[in-house]
Each structure stands twice: as C-alpha cells, then as structure tokens.
Write a protein that holds these residues in place. Structure first.
Motif, PDB file in Angstrom:
ATOM      1  N   TRP A  48       0.831  -1.207   0.000  1.00  0.00           N
ATOM      2  CA  TRP A  48       0.000   0.000   0.000  1.00  0.00           C
ATOM      3  C   TRP A  48       0.861   1.252   0.000  1.00  0.00           C
ATOM      4  N   ILE A  49       2.028   1.218   0.665  1.00  0.00           N
ATOM      5  CA  ILE A  49       2.940   2.355   0.612  1.00  0.00           C
ATOM      6  C   ILE A  49       3.450   2.554  -0.809  1.00  0.00           C
ATOM      7  N   LEU A  50       3.840   1.455  -1.451  1.00  0.00           N
ATOM      8  CA  LEU A  50       4.332   1.537  -2.827  1.00  0.00           C
ATOM      9  C   LEU A  50       3.218   1.991  -3.769  1.00  0.00           C
ATOM     10  N   ALA A  67      14.166   4.105  -2.998  1.00  0.00           N
ATOM     11  CA  ALA A  67      14.835   2.833  -3.282  1.00  0.00           C
ATOM     12  C   ALA A  67      14.708   1.874  -2.107  1.00  0.00           C
ATOM     13  N   ILE A  68      14.937   2.363  -0.895  1.00  0.00           N
ATOM     14  CA  ILE A  68      14.851   1.498   0.278  1.00  0.00           C
ATOM     15  C   ILE A  68      13.423   1.023   0.494  1.00  0.00           C
ATOM     16  N   THR A  69      12.451   1.917   0.270  1.00  0.00           N
ATOM     17  CA  THR A  69      11.048   1.546   0.460  1.00  0.00           C
ATOM     18  C   THR A  69      10.615   0.474  -0.535  1.00  0.00           C
ATOM     19  N   PHE A  70      11.195   0.484  -1.726  1.00  0.00           N
ATOM     20  CA  PHE A  70      10.886  -0.544  -2.712  1.00  0.00           C
ATOM     21  C   PHE A  70      11.626  -1.844  -2.420  1.00  0.00           C
ATOM     22  N   ILE A  71      12.906  -1.734  -2.038  1.00  0.00           N
ATOM     23  CA  ILE A  71      13.745  -2.931  -1.910  1.00  0.00           C
ATOM     24  C   ILE A  71      13.393  -3.761  -0.687  1.00  0.00           C
ATOM     25  N   ILE A  72      13.171  -3.113   0.458  1.00  0.00           N
ATOM     26  CA  ILE A  72      12.959  -3.846   1.700  1.00  0.00           C
ATOM     27  C   ILE A  72      11.744  -4.784   1.626  1.00  0.00           C
ATOM     28  N   LEU A 129      10.566  -6.257  -0.956  1.00  0.00           N
ATOM     29  CA  LEU A 129      10.936  -7.372  -1.836  1.00  0.00           C
ATOM     30  C   LEU A 129      11.834  -8.354  -1.109  1.00  0.00           C
ATOM     31  N   ILE A 130      12.817  -7.843  -0.350  1.00  0.00           N
ATOM     32  CA  ILE A 130      13.684  -8.715   0.429  1.00  0.00           C
ATOM     33  C   ILE A 130      12.881  -9.458   1.488  1.00  0.00           C
ATOM     34  N   SER A 131      11.960  -8.746   2.110  1.00  0.00           N
ATOM     35  CA  SER A 131      11.116  -9.374   3.140  1.00  0.00           C
ATOM     36  C   SER A 131      10.290 -10.503   2.554  1.00  0.00           C
ATOM     37  N   HIS A 132       9.790 -10.302   1.330  1.00  0.00           N
ATOM     38  CA  HIS A 132       8.973 -11.335   0.695  1.00  0.00           C
ATOM     39  C   HIS A 132       9.807 -12.563   0.366  1.00  0.00           C
ATOM     40  N   VAL A 133      11.051 -12.347  -0.043  1.00  0.00           N
ATOM     41  CA  VAL A 133      11.922 -13.487  -0.337  1.00  0.00           C
ATOM     42  C   VAL A 133      12.239 -14.256   0.936  1.00  0.00           C
TER      43      VAL A 133
END
Length: 366
Positions: A19-21, A144-149, A151-155
């Motif tokens: 929702w943030i993204l 960038a951090i808001t997008f990457i974190i 994705l990392i959390s989902h992995v």
C-alpha cells in the motif's frame, strides 16, 4: 488509484509494503500528469504525510501496548552502537559523494544522512547550499529502500496475499455509535499529542507521539477504578489509509521533479547504493551481538523512512518493539548531531580543494 496499484502489488507478492508503494506510484502519476495541465503550482501535501504517520503510529502503539517494553532497555547499548556506526559511515559516504559530485561537503552530508527530506533540504537552503541536490538524493534513497525492503522481506518470508486481503476487509470499520465515539476520541487525543510534540521539537512527532498515545490509550482508561474496562482496537481501514498517505507525498515529489541530467542521476546512485550497503553491514553487526532474526536486524538498520520500516515490521510480525526503538534512537541521534554537521563540514572543506558549485544540477522541488 493507490488502492488499485497496491492491490496489484499485493497480488504480486509485495507484502506489507504494497500500500505504501501504491501510494508512491499513484502520487507520482497524478502529479506528473497534472503539472502540465494546470496553472496552479503543485505542492506535496505535508499534512497528508503527518496524518499518515499518525495513523501508522497509532497502529504500532496498539500492537505493542501489551509488550514488555522493559526488555528493550537491555538492547540500548546495541542500538546505540548501530546508530553510531550508521552515522559514522554516513559521514564517510557524504564526504565521498561531495568529491564525486564536485559539491561542498555540507551538501554531501545533508544529502546522504538518513533523515527527513524536508528538514535536510531546508538546512541546506538556510546555509546557502544546494537544497535541490539534497532533496533529490534523499528522495532517491528513501524511494529505493522503500521498494527494496518489501521485496527482500517477501523473499525471506513468503506472505499470502489472500490472507492479507481477508485481514484487511475483516472489521474494516465498525459503525456502532459507541465505537465511533471511542475512535473520534482516540484521533482527537492523538492529534493534540502530535501538535504538542511538534511544538516542543520532538523528531517525527506525527509518528512518535502517536505511538505513545496508542501504547497507553487502553491502559490509561483501565487504571481508573470507576471507569469500565476498555479494550479498543483500531479499524483496519485506518491502517490502509495511513500506509497510502505515507507513500503519496514521496510520489508527489517525484511527480513534480524536473528532468534530471544523466550524470546527476548516476552520481546520486553512488551514495544511495553505499548507504544501503552500510545498512546491510550494520544488520550483520546486529546479528553478531543479538539474537534477533535477519529481517529484524535489517529493518532496524535500513536507512529508509522510520514509519515505513516500522510498518513493514508490524506487517511481518517481526519484533516491532525493537524496530521502533532502533529507529527512535537513530532519529534522536540524527537530530542531535545536525548542529555538529555544519562545523564538521566546514573543517573538511577547509582541508580539501574547494569544489565547484553544483547548484544548477537540478531544480528545487516545490
């Protein structure tokens, strides 16, 4: 639009940050399209971000109200160590960026120190530096951090989009009169607390004061012997609104940003990458000295927005108390160290060749 985009991202596995993204994407699209189709000057709505911080803060406060917060005191030395490491590495990254971008050291430090975008840009303007460059680098890092974190959390931890949607729609908003009275009272108390916190200079008052209100709201009423037992909980709809509002302002900044030169963007990517790498290094240090899991360590040290990182920790049920405490310590340290940055930058500039001014590299966001 933010809800639609967030729903799509959720189905694709973005998890707690969907929702943030979605808010970032919607804000950027609407402002980018609208800036050339209206005679009015478009400006990011700072009140919307404060409201988003307040709603997320209340959610965090209610989630930790039954936790044993005294256990966090034993982790303060580690949190202080991580904060000092991040601040020290941030100074190094800022100095390196000032050399690469051929700008002054103060601009480099303000651009790369994780903090509030508006505050860092305003300090740069007060000292006659380059607020546009500061805003641009801060915005790139934050986004960038808001997008990457997420994705990392989902992995690291798979999330079920169906269960998340079910939890959202379940008890989204109760329309019972008594419940609405309690909800209005909570929002009113939180708004007053945020207003007072802002007046007294509390960093990110919209988030921290709301966390405090959410933590003690039920307990405070239950301490009154003549008052009936209170077990109020926030509707999930407010959680969604808070997340979207957090993303909208950042998206709006992107939507009104002018076209940037390729060289400026490439130079800005260097500190963004280095700052993220130092966050990963700090997470590794946290794993050495604590028993926290990897995601908790990463969320504590991630150089992104504090409300966003805390919310992701809450969505993944990852030691939200520790993540909140870590970001609180870092916010305080950053605000305390800001008066030291100016003489430090002046000293560093004095021992190096005066760089060329890069004020024309991009226009200042409105």
């Amino acid at each position: 639009m933010a809800v639609c985009i967030g729903g799509v991202l959720l189905s694709l596995g973005a998890g707690g940050g969907a929702w943030i993204l979605g808010g970032i994407a919607a804000g950027a699209l609407v402002f980018y399209i609208g800036r050339d189709r209206t005679s009015h000057v478009l400006k990011p709505n700072h009140n919307a971000r404060k409201i988003g911080q307040m709603l997320v803060g209340l959610t965090v406060g209610f989630s930790i109200q039954h936790s044993d917060l005294t256990l966090i005191s034993t982790q303060l030395p580690v949190l202080l160590l991580l904060t000092l490491f991040l601040l020290g590495s941030g100074i190094g990254v800022g100095y390196l960026y000032s050399r690469v971008a051929k700008t002054d050291v103060l601009t480099g430090l303000l651009a790369t120190t994780p903090g509030n975008i508006g505050v860092m840009a305003s300090i740069a303007a007060d000292y006659g530096r380059n607020p546009a460059l500061v805003s641009m680098v801060q915005l790139m890092r934050f986004t960038a951090i808001t997008f990457i974190i997420p994705l990392i959390s989902h992995v690291s931890q798979q999330t079920d989009a169906g269960s998340l949607l079910h939890s959202l729609t379940q008890n989204a908003l109760t329309l019972e009169p008594v419940y609405l009275i309690w909800l209005g009272s909570l929002l009113g108390v939180a708004a007053i607390a945020v207003r007072l916190g802002t007046r007294f200079g509390i960093p990110v008052a919209g988030l921290l004061c709301a966390i405090g209100v959410g933590t003690v709201f039920n307990t405070g009423f239950n301490l009154l012997p003549w008052f009936p037992s209170v077990d109020f909980s926030l509707p999930t709809l407010l959680n969604l609104i808070g997340q979207i509002l957090l993303g909208l302002t950042i998206g709006e900044y992107w939507g009104i940003s002018p076209k940037l030169r390729k060289g400026t963007i490439v130079h800005a990517l260097i500190p963004v990458l280095l700052t993220f790498l130092t966050g990963i290094m700090a997470a590794g240090l946290a794993m050495l000295f604590t028993s926290w899991d990897w995601l908790t360590c990463l969320l504590v040290t991630a150089p992104g927005g504090s409300p966003e990182m805390i919310w992701i920790a809450l969505g993944l049920d990852r030691n939200v108390e520790i993540v909140t405490a870590g970001h609180l310590v870092r916010l305080i340290a950053i605000n305390v160290s800001l008066p030291i940055l100016v003489p430090l930058a002046g000293s560093l500039d004095h021992h190096t060749t005066n760089p060329q001014d890069s004020r024309q590299s991009c226009n200042q966001p409105q």
